[in-house]
Design a protein around this motif. Structure first.
Motif, PDB file in Angstrom:
ATOM      1  N   THR A 483      26.805  40.305  26.082  1.00  0.00           N
ATOM      2  CA  THR A 483      26.395  40.458  24.678  1.00  0.00           C
ATOM      3  C   THR A 483      27.277  39.615  23.761  1.00  0.00           C
ATOM      4  N   ILE A 484      28.581  39.637  23.979  1.00  0.00           N
ATOM      5  CA  ILE A 484      29.495  38.847  23.131  1.00  0.00           C
ATOM      6  C   ILE A 484      29.192  37.357  23.270  1.00  0.00           C
ATOM      7  N   THR A 485      28.909  36.890  24.485  1.00  0.00           N
ATOM      8  CA  THR A 485      28.648  35.467  24.716  1.00  0.00           C
ATOM      9  C   THR A 485      27.417  34.995  23.968  1.00  0.00           C
ATOM     10  N   GLU A 486      26.327  35.755  24.031  1.00  0.00           N
ATOM     11  CA  GLU A 486      25.070  35.313  23.403  1.00  0.00           C
ATOM     12  C   GLU A 486      25.090  35.488  21.886  1.00  0.00           C
ATOM     13  N   ASN A 487      25.934  36.393  21.363  1.00  0.00           N
ATOM     14  CA  ASN A 487      26.017  36.559  19.911  1.00  0.00           C
ATOM     15  C   ASN A 487      27.037  35.626  19.276  1.00  0.00           C
ATOM     16  N   ALA A 488      28.010  35.165  20.044  1.00  0.00           N
ATOM     17  CA  ALA A 488      29.053  34.316  19.474  1.00  0.00           C
ATOM     18  C   ALA A 488      28.541  32.929  19.120  1.00  0.00           C
ATOM     19  N   SER A 489      27.574  32.424  19.881  1.00  0.00           N
ATOM     20  CA  SER A 489      27.046  31.075  19.627  1.00  0.00           C
ATOM     21  C   SER A 489      25.527  31.125  19.710  1.00  0.00           C
ATOM     22  N   PRO A 490      24.818  31.052  18.584  1.00  0.00           N
ATOM     23  CA  PRO A 490      23.349  31.118  18.618  1.00  0.00           C
ATOM     24  C   PRO A 490      22.764  30.008  19.480  1.00  0.00           C
ATOM     25  N   GLY A 491      21.773  30.367  20.262  1.00  0.00           N
ATOM     26  CA  GLY A 491      21.123  29.404  21.142  1.00  0.00           C
ATOM     27  C   GLY A 491      21.703  29.342  22.527  1.00  0.00           C
ATOM     28  N   VAL A 492      22.860  29.973  22.753  1.00  0.00           N
ATOM     29  CA  VAL A 492      23.477  29.980  24.079  1.00  0.00           C
ATOM     30  C   VAL A 492      23.017  31.232  24.826  1.00  0.00           C
ATOM     31  N   HIS A 493      22.593  31.052  26.068  1.00  0.00           N
ATOM     32  CA  HIS A 493      22.139  32.160  26.907  1.00  0.00           C
ATOM     33  C   HIS A 493      22.954  32.162  28.196  1.00  0.00           C
ATOM     34  N   VAL A 494      23.234  33.361  28.684  1.00  0.00           N
ATOM     35  CA  VAL A 494      23.990  33.502  29.927  1.00  0.00           C
ATOM     36  C   VAL A 494      23.068  33.164  31.090  1.00  0.00           C
ATOM     37  N   ARG A 495      23.356  32.059  31.764  1.00  0.00           N
ATOM     38  CA  ARG A 495      22.542  31.631  32.889  1.00  0.00           C
ATOM     39  C   ARG A 495      23.093  32.180  34.208  1.00  0.00           C
ATOM     40  N   GLY A 496      24.436  32.311  34.326  1.00  0.00           N
ATOM     41  CA  GLY A 496      25.040  32.840  35.544  1.00  0.00           C
ATOM     42  C   GLY A 496      26.120  33.854  35.202  1.00  0.00           C
ATOM     43  N   ASN A 497      26.091  34.990  35.911  1.00  0.00           N
ATOM     44  CA  ASN A 497      27.060  36.053  35.656  1.00  0.00           C
ATOM     45  C   ASN A 497      27.618  36.510  36.997  1.00  0.00           C
ATOM     46  N   ILE A 498      28.833  36.040  37.329  1.00  0.00           N
ATOM     47  CA  ILE A 498      29.457  36.410  38.589  1.00  0.00           C
ATOM     48  C   ILE A 498      30.712  37.250  38.348  1.00  0.00           C
ATOM     49  N   ILE A 499      30.713  38.001  37.251  1.00  0.00           N
ATOM     50  CA  ILE A 499      31.821  38.902  36.957  1.00  0.00           C
ATOM     51  C   ILE A 499      31.856  40.005  38.007  1.00  0.00           C
ATOM     52  N   THR A 500      33.036  40.288  38.546  1.00  0.00           N
ATOM     53  CA  THR A 500      33.206  41.325  39.569  1.00  0.00           C
ATOM     54  C   THR A 500      33.752  42.597  38.919  1.00  0.00           C
ATOM     55  N   VAL A 501      33.118  43.716  39.234  1.00  0.00           N
ATOM     56  CA  VAL A 501      33.564  45.016  38.712  1.00  0.00           C
ATOM     57  C   VAL A 501      34.591  45.579  39.670  1.00  0.00           C
ATOM     58  N   VAL A 502      35.847  45.775  39.194  1.00  0.00           N
ATOM     59  CA  VAL A 502      36.934  46.346  40.001  1.00  0.00           C
ATOM     60  C   VAL A 502      37.399  47.601  39.275  1.00  0.00           C
ATOM     61  N   PRO A 503      36.917  48.796  39.688  1.00  0.00           N
ATOM     62  CA  PRO A 503      37.286  50.032  38.976  1.00  0.00           C
ATOM     63  C   PRO A 503      38.794  50.265  39.072  1.00  0.00           C
ATOM     64  N   GLY A 504      39.394  50.793  37.998  1.00  0.00           N
ATOM     65  CA  GLY A 504      40.816  51.133  37.984  1.00  0.00           C
ATOM     66  C   GLY A 504      41.049  52.513  38.545  1.00  0.00           C
ATOM     67  N   ASN A 505      42.289  53.013  38.474  1.00  0.00           N
ATOM     68  CA  ASN A 505      42.584  54.356  38.962  1.00  0.00           C
ATOM     69  C   ASN A 505      42.137  55.398  37.953  1.00  0.00           C
ATOM     70  N   MET A 506      42.440  56.606  38.200  1.00  0.00           N
ATOM     71  CA  MET A 506      41.949  57.702  37.355  1.00  0.00           C
ATOM     72  C   MET A 506      42.509  57.637  35.932  1.00  0.00           C
ATOM     73  N   PHE A 507      43.611  56.905  35.726  1.00  0.00           N
ATOM     74  CA  PHE A 507      44.190  56.795  34.384  1.00  0.00           C
ATOM     75  C   PHE A 507      43.702  55.543  33.648  1.00  0.00           C
ATOM     76  N   GLY A 508      42.781  54.750  34.300  1.00  0.00           N
ATOM     77  CA  GLY A 508      42.209  53.593  33.645  1.00  0.00           C
ATOM     78  C   GLY A 508      43.013  52.336  33.781  1.00  0.00           C
ATOM     79  N   PHE A 509      44.057  52.315  34.621  1.00  0.00           N
ATOM     80  CA  PHE A 509      44.893  51.108  34.797  1.00  0.00           C
ATOM     81  C   PHE A 509      44.440  50.327  36.018  1.00  0.00           C
TER      82      PHE A 509
END
Length: 509
Positions: A483-509
């Motif tokens: 959302t931040i990427t597409e709103n920061a620059s009008p006309g830009v669209h996310v074509r590839g998203n290879i972000i990896t989700v790595v959950p933290g511990n129970m305290f959020g670290f």
């Protein structure tokens, strides 16, 4: 001889009960004798007594309702009273059957393998029921399959011609040369209303003779597939049908080489001759190999034509062709030597000398004025695919180039080819690059992603496409980065998203 009515075993007359199941024995005899006895009992209207349990049964019943034993009487129809007229026959199973008895009156002695007649009927009835059910299921399955594979009739009776055309007309593909729908064909002159020169006749002539323009455009895009243009082409048609002058008043993509090809093609047109005066016809022509850009080209061409002044010089024009020289005057040949005139023929009286014929001087076409320095530079820039988006203006021998190229190497290349034009003394570079724009967008997006706390997210911008990478702690943060990427620059669209989700511990670290 006695027999057991349940298991059909035979015993001597001295026995009273069956030694296998304890059933009371009955007197055994031929089957037709039993039938005769039964006939007499039925004729007398007496009830039948079960030989096993002593229960009473009605005439015509075969099985005892109390113990299930066989009663020994097959039927109780009135035909049983008729005496047999033929001796009984023996069936393959060993049972005696009367020949003259109807199928309902035949009495069999026993069933094979010790099976009772009712059990045999039940078994065969079950088999036939199963067969009938299988046949019914097979027929239903075949009917369903037949109905599903039969194509449904399409309701075309009430379809409008426009709807049918929209379905059957194939989408255009490849190079396209067509008149702009946003701008109509304009015809001016004293014969503009004549049927041979009006707007409809001019439009029909273009549709019938645009193949030459299509060939020229196909050759042009073979060298540059990005060439798309909208032109306002003007032709001056004489009464004899020939094109006297042709020009490109303006275009959306200044390309002198392609303008010259178009003017050459339309100059060779020959309209139908008629007895009126000359007319000028303005054609708004669209050249594109991507139908999706046709509307945008029409809009750009309409804006450029609206900004033209009546006295503005055309972008590219051709000089009128010089007519063929006049034929030389015919001279009379001298008479051959040695041939005398007949003496009897008098010489004709001398007459007044004819007036000398006027010679028609053919006016030569004026030479086009030499190109200015700005026109020469634009011609060089427009003919090179790497500098088609570059424009210029001049001040004396100084040339300022502006517009956009791909990268820094393209800027150096543009300056180099401009300096090679004769008459250029100095070049001022005011160009921008695509790569610089991409880097600027990428920096703006990365700044906002970092401000949102997504420190491990990376972004790469190429043109209008963005590619995200790195790691986040949840799917919500991954979507937040998009959302931040597409709103920061009008006309830009996310074509590839290879972000990896790595959950933290129970305290959020």
């Amino acid at each position: 001889m006695k027999r057991c009515p349940r298991c059909e075993k035979t015993f001597p007359d001295s026995e009273t009960f069956c030694e296998a199941d304890g059933t009371a024995l009955v007197q055994a005899g031929p089957a037709f004798a039993e039938g005769a006895a039964a006939t007499g009992a039925i004729a007398g209207g007496e009830q039948i007594e079960c030989p096993v349990c002593g229960g009473k049964a009605q005439p015509g019943e075969l099985i005892c309702n109390f113990c299930g034993a066989r009663l020994g009487v097959e039927s109780a129809t009135p035909y049983a009273r008729q005496p047999s007229s033929s001796p009984p026959r023996v069936t393959p199973g060993g049972a005696a059957v009367r020949r003259d008895a109807s199928p309902s009156m035949r009495i069999t002695g026993r069933m094979p393998d010790g099976e009772s007649e009712e059990e045999g009927r039940g078994r065969f009835g079950t088999v036939w029921y199963v067969i009938a059910a299988i046949v019914a299921l097979g027929g239903g399955a075949w009917l369903a399959l037949h109905l599903s594979t039969t194509p449904a009739e399409q309701p075309v009776a009430n379809a409008s011609p426009a709807a049918v055309a929209s379905v059957t007309a194939p989408a255009p593909s490849g190079p396209l040369v067509a008149l702009s729908k946003a701008m109509g064909v304009q015809v001016t002159g004293e014969s503009a209303a004549a049927p041979e020169r009006n707007q409809e006749a001019a439009r029909k002539f273009f549709e019938d003779h645009k193949d030459g323009l299509l060939e020229s455009y196909s050759r042009a895009i073979a060298g540059d597939s990005t060439l798309r243009d909208g032109m306002a082409v003007r032709v001056r048609v004489l009464p004899n049908g020939s094109v006297d002058e042709a020009s490109v008043r303006t275009s959306t993509n200044a390309n002198p080489a392609f303008d010259a090809e178009v003017v050459k093609d339309v100059s060779a047109w020959n309209f139908a001759p008629f007895s009126g005066g000359p007319v000028e016809i303005d054609y708004p022509v669209i050249f594109t190999n991507d139908p999706a850009t046709k509307d945008a080209l029409e809009s750009q061409l309409s804006s450029k034509v609206a900004g033209l002044s009546p006295t503005e010089a055309p972008e590219f024009a051709s000089a009128p062709a010089a007519p063929s020289p006049a034929a030389s005057e015919a001279v009379s040949a001298p008479s051959p030597a040695g041939v005398e005139s007949p003496p009897m023929v008098a010489e004709p009286a001398p007459t007044a000398a004819p007036a000398p014929r006027k010679r028609h001087h053919v006016a030569t076409a004026p030479k086009p004025p030499p190109l200015t320095l700005q026109q020469q530079v634009k011609l060089v820039l427009g003919s090179n695919p790497r500098t088609r988006r570059v424009d210029c203006y001049t001040s004396g021998s100084t040339v300022t180039v502006f517009g956009k190229v791909f990268d820094a190497d393209a800027k150096l290349y543009t300056e180099k080819i401009v300096r090679q034009v004769p008459g250029v003394g100095n070049v001022i570079d005011s160009l921008s690059t695509d790569t610089a724009d991409w880097a600027s967008r990428q920096a703006a997006i990365a700044s906002q992603i970092y401000a949102a706390g997504l420190n491990n997210v990376t972004v790469k911008v190429i043109g209008h496409d963005a590619y995200l990478g790195g790691t986040v702690k949840s799917d919500a943060q991954k979507q937040q980065a998009v959302t931040i990427t597409e709103n920061a620059s009008p006309g830009v669209h996310v074509r590839g998203n290879i972000i990896t989700v790595v959950p933290g511990n129970m305290f959020g670290f």
